[in-house]
Design a protein around this motif. Structure first.
Motif, PDB file in Angstrom:
ATOM      1  N   PHE A   1     -14.479  -7.575   9.058  1.00  0.00           N
ATOM      2  CA  PHE A   1     -13.335  -6.859   9.628  1.00  0.00           C
ATOM      3  C   PHE A   1     -13.267  -5.431   9.089  1.00  0.00           C
ATOM      4  N   ALA A   2     -13.579  -5.238   7.809  1.00  0.00           N
ATOM      5  CA  ALA A   2     -13.589  -3.881   7.240  1.00  0.00           C
ATOM      6  C   ALA A   2     -14.605  -3.016   7.976  1.00  0.00           C
TER       7      ALA A   2
ATOM      8  N   THR B   1      -9.743  -2.538  -2.630  1.00  0.00           N
ATOM      9  CA  THR B   1     -10.440  -1.667  -1.684  1.00  0.00           C
ATOM     10  C   THR B   1      -9.992  -1.968  -0.257  1.00  0.00           C
ATOM     11  N   PHE B   2      -9.785  -3.252   0.039  1.00  0.00           N
ATOM     12  CA  PHE B   2      -9.369  -3.631   1.390  1.00  0.00           C
ATOM     13  C   PHE B   2      -7.982  -3.052   1.708  1.00  0.00           C
ATOM     14  N   ILE B   3      -7.034  -3.194   0.786  1.00  0.00           N
ATOM     15  CA  ILE B   3      -5.699  -2.626   1.017  1.00  0.00           C
ATOM     16  C   ILE B   3      -5.787  -1.103   1.068  1.00  0.00           C
ATOM     17  N   GLY B   4      -6.725  -0.549   0.311  1.00  0.00           N
ATOM     18  CA  GLY B   4      -6.867   0.903   0.262  1.00  0.00           C
ATOM     19  C   GLY B   4      -7.339   1.519   1.567  1.00  0.00           C
ATOM     20  N   ILE B   5      -7.818   0.693   2.527  1.00  0.00           N
ATOM     21  CA  ILE B   5      -8.314   1.247   3.788  1.00  0.00           C
ATOM     22  C   ILE B   5      -7.235   2.056   4.498  1.00  0.00           C
ATOM     23  N   PHE B   6      -5.962   1.629   4.381  1.00  0.00           N
ATOM     24  CA  PHE B   6      -4.892   2.412   5.006  1.00  0.00           C
ATOM     25  C   PHE B   6      -4.027   3.137   3.963  1.00  0.00           C
ATOM     26  N   ASN B   7      -4.530   3.240   2.752  1.00  0.00           N
ATOM     27  CA  ASN B   7      -3.816   3.970   1.694  1.00  0.00           C
ATOM     28  C   ASN B   7      -4.697   5.090   1.153  1.00  0.00           C
ATOM     29  N   ARG B   8      -5.190   5.880   2.103  1.00  0.00           N
ATOM     30  CA  ARG B   8      -5.984   7.055   1.790  1.00  0.00           C
ATOM     31  C   ARG B   8      -5.322   8.262   2.439  1.00  0.00           C
ATOM     32  N   ASN B   9      -5.830   9.409   2.129  1.00  0.00           N
ATOM     33  CA  ASN B   9      -5.241  10.647   2.647  1.00  0.00           C
ATOM     34  C   ASN B   9      -5.652  10.851   4.108  1.00  0.00           C
ATOM     35  N   GLN B  10      -4.814  10.362   5.020  1.00  0.00           N
ATOM     36  CA  GLN B  10      -5.040  10.505   6.450  1.00  0.00           C
ATOM     37  C   GLN B  10      -3.686  10.582   7.142  1.00  0.00           C
ATOM     38  N   THR B  11      -3.673  10.754   8.433  1.00  0.00           N
ATOM     39  CA  THR B  11      -2.399  10.922   9.129  1.00  0.00           C
ATOM     40  C   THR B  11      -1.580   9.638   9.063  1.00  0.00           C
ATOM     41  N   VAL B  12      -0.252   9.810   9.130  1.00  0.00           N
ATOM     42  CA  VAL B  12       0.644   8.656   9.100  1.00  0.00           C
ATOM     43  C   VAL B  12       0.365   7.746  10.287  1.00  0.00           C
ATOM     44  N   ASP B  13       0.100   8.317  11.447  1.00  0.00           N
ATOM     45  CA  ASP B  13      -0.191   7.500  12.628  1.00  0.00           C
ATOM     46  C   ASP B  13      -1.431   6.648  12.413  1.00  0.00           C
ATOM     47  N   ASN B  14      -2.463   7.242  11.813  1.00  0.00           N
ATOM     48  CA  ASN B  14      -3.683   6.489  11.541  1.00  0.00           C
ATOM     49  C   ASN B  14      -3.426   5.370  10.532  1.00  0.00           C
ATOM     50  N   ARG B  15      -2.683   5.680   9.508  1.00  0.00           N
ATOM     51  CA  ARG B  15      -2.373   4.674   8.488  1.00  0.00           C
ATOM     52  C   ARG B  15      -1.605   3.516   9.117  1.00  0.00           C
TER      53      ARG B  15
ATOM     54  N   ILE C   1      -4.624  -4.685  10.435  1.00  0.00           N
ATOM     55  CA  ILE C   1      -4.818  -5.590   9.292  1.00  0.00           C
ATOM     56  C   ILE C   1      -3.779  -6.704   9.324  1.00  0.00           C
ATOM     57  N   ALA C   2      -2.528  -6.356   9.666  1.00  0.00           N
ATOM     58  CA  ALA C   2      -1.474  -7.367   9.729  1.00  0.00           C
ATOM     59  C   ALA C   2      -1.813  -8.439  10.759  1.00  0.00           C
ATOM     60  N   VAL C   3      -2.306  -8.024  11.917  1.00  0.00           N
ATOM     61  CA  VAL C   3      -2.685  -8.991  12.948  1.00  0.00           C
ATOM     62  C   VAL C   3      -3.823  -9.878  12.446  1.00  0.00           C
ATOM     63  N   PHE C   4      -4.819  -9.251  11.811  1.00  0.00           N
ATOM     64  CA  PHE C   4      -5.971 -10.015  11.297  1.00  0.00           C
ATOM     65  C   PHE C   4      -5.538 -11.053  10.269  1.00  0.00           C
ATOM     66  N   LEU C   5      -4.620 -10.680   9.363  1.00  0.00           N
ATOM     67  CA  LEU C   5      -4.202 -11.565   8.280  1.00  0.00           C
ATOM     68  C   LEU C   5      -3.050 -12.486   8.687  1.00  0.00           C
ATOM     69  N   GLY C   6      -2.465 -12.260   9.873  1.00  0.00           N
ATOM     70  CA  GLY C   6      -1.333 -13.085  10.293  1.00  0.00           C
ATOM     71  C   GLY C   6      -0.043 -12.735   9.582  1.00  0.00           C
ATOM     72  N   VAL C   7       0.098 -11.493   9.160  1.00  0.00           N
ATOM     73  CA  VAL C   7       1.307 -11.041   8.467  1.00  0.00           C
ATOM     74  C   VAL C   7       2.398 -10.757   9.491  1.00  0.00           C
TER      75      VAL C   7
ATOM     76  N   ARG D   1     -15.202 -14.268   1.487  1.00  0.00           N
ATOM     77  CA  ARG D   1     -14.919 -12.850   1.707  1.00  0.00           C
ATOM     78  C   ARG D   1     -15.664 -12.249   2.899  1.00  0.00           C
ATOM     79  N   GLN D   2     -16.579 -12.985   3.480  1.00  0.00           N
ATOM     80  CA  GLN D   2     -17.355 -12.403   4.577  1.00  0.00           C
ATOM     81  C   GLN D   2     -16.496 -12.023   5.782  1.00  0.00           C
ATOM     82  N   PRO D   3     -15.457 -12.801   6.150  1.00  0.00           N
ATOM     83  CA  PRO D   3     -14.587 -12.334   7.238  1.00  0.00           C
ATOM     84  C   PRO D   3     -13.925 -10.984   6.925  1.00  0.00           C
ATOM     85  N   LEU D   4     -13.568 -10.784   5.661  1.00  0.00           N
ATOM     86  CA  LEU D   4     -12.978  -9.494   5.274  1.00  0.00           C
ATOM     87  C   LEU D   4     -13.998  -8.375   5.407  1.00  0.00           C
ATOM     88  N   VAL D   5     -15.221  -8.659   4.969  1.00  0.00           N
ATOM     89  CA  VAL D   5     -16.273  -7.645   5.061  1.00  0.00           C
ATOM     90  C   VAL D   5     -16.508  -7.269   6.521  1.00  0.00           C
TER      91      VAL D   5
END
Length: 789
Positions: free
Chosen positions: A189-190, A214-228, A235-241, A183-187
């Motif tokens: 990157f977070a 919590t990791f998925i929640g980084i872009f599922n919080r109350n913030q602008t759509v552009d920021n999300r 995250i997609a680039v980091f995970l290769g999605v 999990r350290q790479p995730l930490v």
């Protein structure tokens, strides 16, 4: 296929080893569990058809466009017929057919549990049975375009496809699983994301570990759509999605910005294994949704229950599960729970902090899937449910002036019922509900003071009593206990199966085809009236048709009431009634009780049997419920406010509640039934049956000699012909076979004396009533009947 037939779909994998070859070779099927399913196995009957199945999912090679979604799949390996049940909860003897050279794959309509009991009557069930046991092909197009699957697999134009974001979320979750043990790479990157996007809740927190939610929640919080969107892309680039990040985030629940972590710091309450447990739940959830549901249920429930005991975990964990597999798991954050309440679909909540247990969560999921399959239900998938919860007008923060009063009173009720006491303290209430109410009303900076003001208002309204400093008494506690006595009885063992063959064995003289037609009509119309002359067995048959509809001998799922001239809406639906303290209180009647029970347990069928339904005024007794009885109005969208309504309450009749009425058509005192009422029921005529089936049953079951039975048949046919030909009477006044069909437990020692007694005490008074204007005619018929033996 016969409606009375039972069909079983069973697993055959123990400890990851397929037992199918052994079962077929030995002519058996065995339950691989020592502590589960034994009562269900014991309920299987010789003659039932059985199939060995295996459940899994597929994304390709299915013959239709999956659009990247997983398709629930069930392989049918072999079919057979049960020969013997050893009644040990373990073993069945089965006459197996030759196994299929390649398992037959069935899509969409599958089942998670090891044993699946099916009866025909619904289109999906009938299709699966025909596919498995009659070798008929599956109508894939019909299933693809059914409500639950249409948004993923249906014939929808690309521009009209909803919830495209789900593919990205599912791919992201799948890629994230690779980091469970590193999990350290995730930490790291977070922490990078925290600096890049100035995420203050992560900055400077010395983050040393992280869970997937919590990791998925980084872009599922109350913030602008552009920021999300920007964070999601990173995250997609980091995970290769490879899936594109969403351009919109409709129907996706968000974390509270002040509570965006699923774990606490080591110094503030985090358990040693909390983050490991969250990863285990994440893994179990994906296994359950994607791999083998037969194996994953127990693991998921165990880890879910472990996680809900963590500090900081409540309904937010269901939000995380929804992000990972939005087509499989429901989210139960506040908005969705409020919406589920409006649909009468809230889960049971016996888990920690008033949450549901893992088993209750999966039970809710199963119940919702049942409702989703109803065409008239307002939503048909978990993403659609979340969307509706967020877009409906009456969201979690009602704009009504009494919003606080409503939510506080609901929680007082919950606290007192859990304590089994009307008394509670201010501290008890705030310890249990302050955090929840603060989350519901985030703009309120002093929720504790709002609670105090609200309890004072409830005291002024006469709902609470101030006992002493910080202590209160809920004055409606005893009344609410009475309201909540209606519940599904706990079964200590599997109920005996019940079908049309049981009805015939118990003394029904109607042929199988006609009984199946009656049962099919009841399933489709949902409201049925059995009408006929006296003694045609209307009530007797109504209760047995109800059991056959339920499929098991569960009389507790049948409620019987009788209408009479003084019956009112207040008796049947709801009205004001005096309580023990002399005050008037709103009291639910039997119909509303049964509605609430059916709403709570959608997997069960419930039946209300109304005897002598035309002896009252049905249209007046049902009131606004008359509209809701129609089969196509059995949906929350058609809900109405009752004449005597509780605050913000709308009521609808669920699709799993059926009504059977009986109607005596020979009673001169009864008026014609209201046409609006008549239109909502299917009517079936019952007639006297003195044929060979009646003759043979009475002779074999009651040992009555042929001579007396021949006399009864001859005399009743003669008498009924005379009644039918009389212009003042007619066929509706004929005398039914029930008069001469001894009841269960009735021992006939002297058949001749029994016959004469029945004529004197039951038939003669009836004939004198029929020919009240010509008593001589009645006496002549009575004399012939008495002199026949």
């Amino acid at each position: 296929m016969e409606l009375s037939q039972s069909y079983w779909f069973v697993g055959a994998s123990w400890d990851n080893e397929d037992q199918t070859p052994r079962f077929v070779a030995e002519g058996i099927w065995e339950n691989g569990y020592d502590d589960k399913y034994s009562d269900v196995v014991n309920s299987v009957k010789p003659g039932d058809l059985i199939a060995i199945k295996a459940a899994y999912t597929r994304k390709s090679g299915v013959g239709f466009n999956t659009r990247g979604h997983t398709v629930s799949t069930m392989a049918i390996k072999v079919t057979g017929k049960v020969v013997k049940n050893h009644k040990d909860g373990k073993r069945l003897d089965v006459a197996w057919q030759t196994p299929f050279s390649e398992p037959k794959e069935w899509y969409f309509y599958t089942h998670m549990r090891t044993i699946w009991h099916l009866r025909p009557g619904e289109w999906m069930t009938d299709a699966l049975i025909a596919f498995t046991f009659e070798n008929k092909p599956q109508d894939i197009d019909k299933f693809r375009n059914a409500p639950f699957w249409r948004d993923r697999f249906g014939d929808i134009a690309e521009e009209d496809i909803r919830f495209k974001w789900t593919a990205f979320y599912e791919a992201l979750a799948s890629a994230l699983l690779a980091y469970q043990n590193d999990r350290q790479p995730l930490v790291a990157f977070a922490n990078q994301l925290a600096e890049k996007y100035q995420l203050s809740y992560l900055q400077g927190k010395d983050l040393d570990d992280i869970d997937p939610f919590t990791f998925i929640g980084i872009f599922n919080r109350n913030q602008t759509v552009d920021n999300r969107r920007a964070i999601a892309n990173d995250i997609a680039v980091f995970l290769g999605v490879k899936e594109s990040a969403p351009t919109t985030f409709e129907a996706i629940p968000l974390l509270n910005n002040q509570k965006s972590l699923f774990f606490w710091g080591k110094e503030t309450g985090r358990g040693e294994h909390d983050i490991d447990n969250l990863w285990q739940l994440f893994n179990a959830a994906l296994l359950l949704a994607d791999d083998s549901p037969d194996k994953g249920i127990e693991t998921f429930i165990g880890t879910y229950d472990k996680v809900t005991n963590h500090k900081g975990i409540r309904w937010n964990i269901t939000m995380g599960l929804f992000w990972c597999r939005p087509w499989f798991f429901p989210t139960l954050e506040t908005q969705s729970m409020e919406y589920l309440g409006s649909l009468s679909c809230k889960p049971d909540c016996t888990g920690p902090k008033r949450t549901c247990t893992g088993d209750e969560y999966l039970t809710l999921r199963s119940n919702l899937l049942i409702r989703f399959s109803e065409d008239t239900f307002p939503v048909h998938s978990f993403p659609e449910l979340s969307l509706m919860a967020f877009s409906r007008d009456n969201k979690v923060m009602p704009k009504r002036s009494n919003a606080w009063k409503t939510v506080v009173l609901e929680r007082i009720r919950d606290l007192c019922l859990r304590k089994q006491s009307a008394d509670f303290t201010r501290k008890e209430f705030q310890d249990n509900y302050l955090a929840e109410l603060a989350e519901m009303f985030p703009d309120n900076n002093t929720p504790d003071m709002s609670i105090d003001r609200t309890t004072q208002g409830l005291r002024d309204d006469g709902i609470l009593e101030f006992v002493s400093a910080g202590q209160y008494r809920w004055l409606e506690y005893d009344e609410d206990l009475l309201d909540n006595e209606i519940s599904e009885p706990l079964l200590t063992k599997q109920a005996e199966t019940y079908d049309i063959s049981n009805i015939q064995r118990e003394g029904c003289f109607i042929d199988v085809a006609t009984l199946e037609s009656m049962l099919r009509t009841l399933r489709d119309k949902k409201n049925l009236i059995l009408q006929g002359a006296p003694g045609t067995g209307k009530t007797w048959l109504a209760k047995r048709l109800a059991l056959a509809l339920i499929g098991e001998k569960l009389p507790e799922r049948i409620k019987a009431v009788q209408f009479h001239p003084n019956m009112s809406y207040e008796d049947f639906i709801r009205g004001w009634r005096p309580s023990e303290n002399g005050q008037l209180t709103l009291t639910d009647g039997p119909f509303l009780d049964w509605i609430n029970l059916a709403l709570k347990y959608p997997a069960n069928k419930y039946v209300l049997v109304i005897e002598e339904i035309n002896r009252g005024n049905p249209a007046q007794i049902f009131g606004e419920m008359l509209t809701l009885l129609e089969a196509d109005k059995r949906t929350p969208e058609e809900a109405l406010q009752l004449t005597y309504s509780r605050e913000a309450e709308l009521v609808h009749i669920p699709a799993n509640l059926y009504v059977i009425g009986t109607m005596n058509i020979a009673d001169r005192s009864l008026a014609l039934v209201d046409l609006a009422f008549r239109r909502r029921f299917a009517f079936i005529n019952l007639v006297p049956l003195y044929g060979d089936v009646w003759f043979d049953w009475v002779r074999s079951n009651k040992a009555i000699n042929d001579g007396i039975l021949h006399v009864i048949r001859q005399q009743m046919v003669r008498l009924n012909n005379a009644i039918a030909e009389d212009s003042s009477l007619g066929e509706q006044f004929q005398i039914g076979h029930s008069f001469f069909t001894p009841a269960k437990g009735q021992d006939i020692k002297d058949a001749k004396q029994w016959y004469l007694q029945t004529i004197q005490s039951e038939i003669a008074p009836l004939l004198l009533e029929y020919w009240y204007d010509s008593p001589q005619t009645a006496k002549e018929h009575i004399a012939v009947l008495m002199g026949a033996v």
